[in-house]
Design an enzyme around this catalytic site. Structure first.
Site, PDB file in Angstrom:
ATOM      1  N   HIS A 140       0.818  -1.225   0.000  1.00  0.00           N
ATOM      2  CA  HIS A 140       0.000   0.000   0.000  1.00  0.00           C
ATOM      3  C   HIS A 140       0.848   1.271   0.000  1.00  0.00           C
ATOM      4  CE1 HIS A 140      -3.511  -2.436   0.567  1.00  0.00           C
ATOM      5  NE2 HIS A 140      -3.108  -2.893   1.739  1.00  0.00           N
TER       6      HIS A 140
HETATM    7  C1  X5A Z   1      -0.919  -5.092   4.174  1.00  0.00           C
HETATM    8  C2  X5A Z   1      -2.376  -5.087   4.559  1.00  0.00           C
HETATM    9  C3  X5A Z   1      -4.284  -3.830   5.258  1.00  0.00           C
HETATM   10  C4  X5A Z   1      -4.715  -2.503   5.797  1.00  0.00           C
HETATM   11  C5  X5A Z   1      -6.169  -2.569   6.231  1.00  0.00           C
HETATM   12  C6  X5A Z   1      -6.679  -1.271   6.802  1.00  0.00           C
HETATM   13  N1  X5A Z   1      -2.895  -3.901   4.898  1.00  0.00           N
HETATM   14  N2  X5A Z   1      -8.040  -1.368   7.184  1.00  0.00           N
HETATM   15  O1  X5A Z   1      -2.992  -6.126   4.579  1.00  0.00           O
HETATM   16 ZN    ZN Z   2      -3.939  -7.105   3.031  1.00  0.00          ZN
END
Ligand code: X5A
Ligand code: ZN
Length: 679
Positions: A140
């Site tokens: 992300h």
């Molecule tokens: C790497 C990952 C998830 C973030 C979720 C936020 N991130 N609600 O799985």
């Molecule tokens: Zn994830």
């Protein structure tokens, strides 16, 4: 050569220091649970363990470069080392779903560094493949922003590194985390050298990160059009069949056409059953299959990097499944009905439609079915051995959301012991000392002469004396596979005896209870006259000039002459059938005039290993050059098959024949579907 495991204990240091229900799931125990799982199963000691080192700031800068007026992102993260809890909290709130800890900078540099070490180990040839067990995750993270627990974009940095340091021109990123790795998408949005595939929980935009650009119609920009492939899941509860269908009908056709030099996997396991974020239903075994399906790409150069995964037990089991497969162990059987749900099929259809302008392998399929004269084939009662019920004609099921406790599916202790002999070979060619790979053993055992003669009784006329000796050896291999002593085997037969041999082998298999047999007969091999049509044998002949269909279990199709047609045959027909049928083993026979090139035979064998846990007996006529036997033995043993050569578009005739067959079989074999039936 083997599998690298890159890790450092320091990556357990970062943790949430205040109350935040959204972020608390990203905890240090994720890494320790995964590692403990690997240790308990004896997998860690089978890997080449590398201790992670921090990425340099220059390496981080491959992705996290600042532009003129934005403050330096790396400097900002560096500064968090000296902030107090209050200040960390304030900074964290500037991002979406992020927390900083005084050790975040160190951990995030280790995570990126571990990923780079893994890529170096694979690209220098020190190992075949590997896994970087890291936190914080990366997919992300954006050029100048932390997001969704991610600080630096580990996989994106690794892809840039592979391009820059090794001159790679085609890198495939497979993001099977349940969230959309929008960070990776943004970084490579206009870059045709990186094909980014992501499936993700989307629910028509109502799931985090709530972005319209996570939908299937986001395909990349400029020269990068078609190199972003989004498969949004619009319901929770997607399971093994849905994930498999996505690989067979979306990812793999494009990946073969792309022909990557390296595969990076954003390996998040929040897409597995039990995960509170994903609420999907895929079992840990599924990740063994996804991994094995990727292993035919890029010469097997796979670098997997941990992303999400928040149910500790599910995470640990899924990581183990993946590592086992990277190490070359057979895939366990996939539990569950192999029927994709309606919503999954709608998603698959939408991404195929959005990508069709950009991919030849999808364009060739646009032969419209109404031009085909589809006569419905009515299968009468379909008997199903082993008590597993199979769906007949009818609607695709709707997905069922995860129950509170995934334990019924997680508790099953999986054990199919690895057979003592990996790949056994019996050759008729006198003195043919095949230069075989280590682990491929010549097998001289034989079933007794009396037993062999009794089995061959029906085919007396076709077996000469020395053929009977050969048959005895092949039967010995078959018994070895059925008894779990041998995983896979290859045998040559004397000329013209292949059809009769095949017949005897089928009878032998059927004589054992609960055996379901997939028979892939290539070339001029007639369907045995008395072949049972009770659902225990699936007979697929690849040779005929036209497709022919005798029943839902017996049919024939031409061998395409183009690479595009051949891949469509394997991905669009053979594998969906093999996964749908769930056979105990595969008999693959290359008979007279089979017409397969060595690389094609190897790819077929390599890909058929997945649905049967490697239990394949291949029979080849000795007329064939020994090179074919050698290539096949290697593929059965788990080596990546050689390339098919440049991609060539299937001819309309090839596609027409395939589509005609598929259209008739779809009613019974639901994994063949690439679109949702009208509801
Ligand atoms: C790497 C990952 C998830 C973030 C979720 C936020 N991130 N609600 O799985
Ligand atoms: Zn994830």
């Amino acid at each position: 050569m083997g599998t690298a495991l890159v890790y450092h204990e320091d990556m357990t240091a970062t943790r949430l220091l205040w109350d935040d229900p959204e972020c608390e799931i990203e905890c240090p125990e994720r890494l320790t649970a995964a590692l403990d799982g690997l240790r308990q199963r004896g997998l860690e000691e089978r890997c080449l363990c590398l201790s992670a080192c921090e990425a340099s700031e220059e390496e981080l800068g491959l992705v996290h470069r600042s532009d003129y007026d934005s403050p330096e992102y790396i400097a900002l993260v560096r500064k968090t080392q000296t902030l107090d809890k209050e200040e960390l909290h304030t900074l964290s709130k500037q991002y979406d779903a992020v927390y900083f800890h005084p050790d975040t900078f160190h951990c995030a540099r280790l995570a990126a560094g571990a990923t780079l070490q893994l890529v170096d180990a694979v690209l220098t040839g020190a190992v075949h493949n590997g896994l970087a067990l890291v936190r914080p995750p990366g997919h992300h993270s954006q050029r100048a922003a932390a997001n969704g627990f991610c600080v630096f974009n580990n996989v994106a940095i690794a892809a840039q590194h592979a391009k820059q340091k090794y001159g790679l021109q085609r890198i495939l990123i497979v993001d099977w985390d349940v969230h959309h790795g929008q960070g990776i998408q943004y970084i490579f949005n206009d870059d045709p050298s990186v094909l980014y595939f992501s499936w993700h929980r989307y629910e028509h935009g109502n799931f985090w990160p709530f972005l319209p650009e996570s939908d299937a119609d986001a395909v990349g920009q400029g020269r990068g059009q078609g190199f972003t492939v989004n498969l949004p899941w619009n319901q929770v509860g997607m399971g093994n069949a849905d994930y498999l269908a996505a690989f067979l009908h979306v990812l793999l056709p494009l990946a073969f056409e792309f022909d990557p030099e390296l595969v990076l996997v954003s390996a998040g396991f929040d897409s597995a059953i039990g995960d509170p974020e994903g609420q999907m239903q895929a079992t840990p075994e599924c990740f063994a299959h996804l991994t094995q399906l990727l292993q035919v790409l890029a010469g097997g150069r796979i670098c997997a990097v941990l992303e999400g995964g928040y149910h500790l037990e599910s995470l640990a089991q899924s990581v183990c499944m993946m590592v086992q497969t990277l190490l070359g162990d057979p895939t366990p059987p996939l539990p569950g009905l192999m029927v994709p749900c309606q919503s999954a099929l709608e998603s698959i259809q939408s991404v195929r439609t959005a990508q069709t302008p950009h991919w030849t392998s999808l364009q060739q399929m646009t032969v419209t079915l109404n031009r085909l004269d589809v006569a419905p084939v009515l299968s009468t009662s379909i008997h199903c051995p082993g008590g597993r019920s199979l769906l007949l004609v009818g609607e695709s099921p709707t997905c069922v959301g995860a129950e509170d406790s995934p334990s019924p599916l997680l508790d099953r202790p999986y054990l199919r012991p690895t057979p003592p002999i990996c790949t056994a070979v019996a050759l008729t060619v006198p003195g043919a000392a095949l230069a075989l790979s280590p682990g491929v053993l010549h097998q001289e055992g034989s079933v007794s002469r009396e037993e062999t003669e009794a089995l061959a009784r029906l085919h007396r006329s076709q077996f000469q004396d020395e053929d009977l000796a050969t048959l005895g050896k092949i039967l010995y291999l078959l018994d070895g596979i059925l008894d779990g002593q041998i995983r896979s085997a290859l045998a040559t037969t004397t000329a013209l005896a292949t059809a009769a041999t095949l017949d005897v082998l089928i009878q032998r298999c059927l004589a054992r209870r609960n055996q379901r047999l997939l028979c892939v007969a290539l070339g001029q091999l007639d369907r045995p006259l008395d072949l049972a049509d009770d659902g225990r044998v699936l007979w697929l002949n690849i040779q005929g000039k036209e497709a022919a269909i005798w029943s839902m279990f017996h049919f024939s199709t031409p061998l395409p002459q183009t690479t595009g047609g051949f891949l469509s045959l394997i991905l669009g027909l053979v594998l969906p059938l093999a996964y749908g049928f769930q056979p105990d083993m595969v008999l693959m026979a290359l008979g007279p005039a089979h017409g397969l090139q060595n690389a094609q035979a190897a790819l077929l064998a390599a890909m058929l290993r997945s649905p049967v846990g490697g239990r394949i007996l291949a029979v080849v006529e000795e007329e064939d050059k020994l090179q074919l036997a050698r290539t096949l033995a290697r593929a059965l043993h788990g080596e990546t098959p050689p390339s098919l050569g440049p991609f060539s578009m299937a001819s309309p005739e090839e596609i027409q024949a395939l589509m005609l067959l598929k259209a008739q079989l779809e009613a019974r074999w639901k994994l063949l579907q690439v679109a949702a039936p009208p509801s």
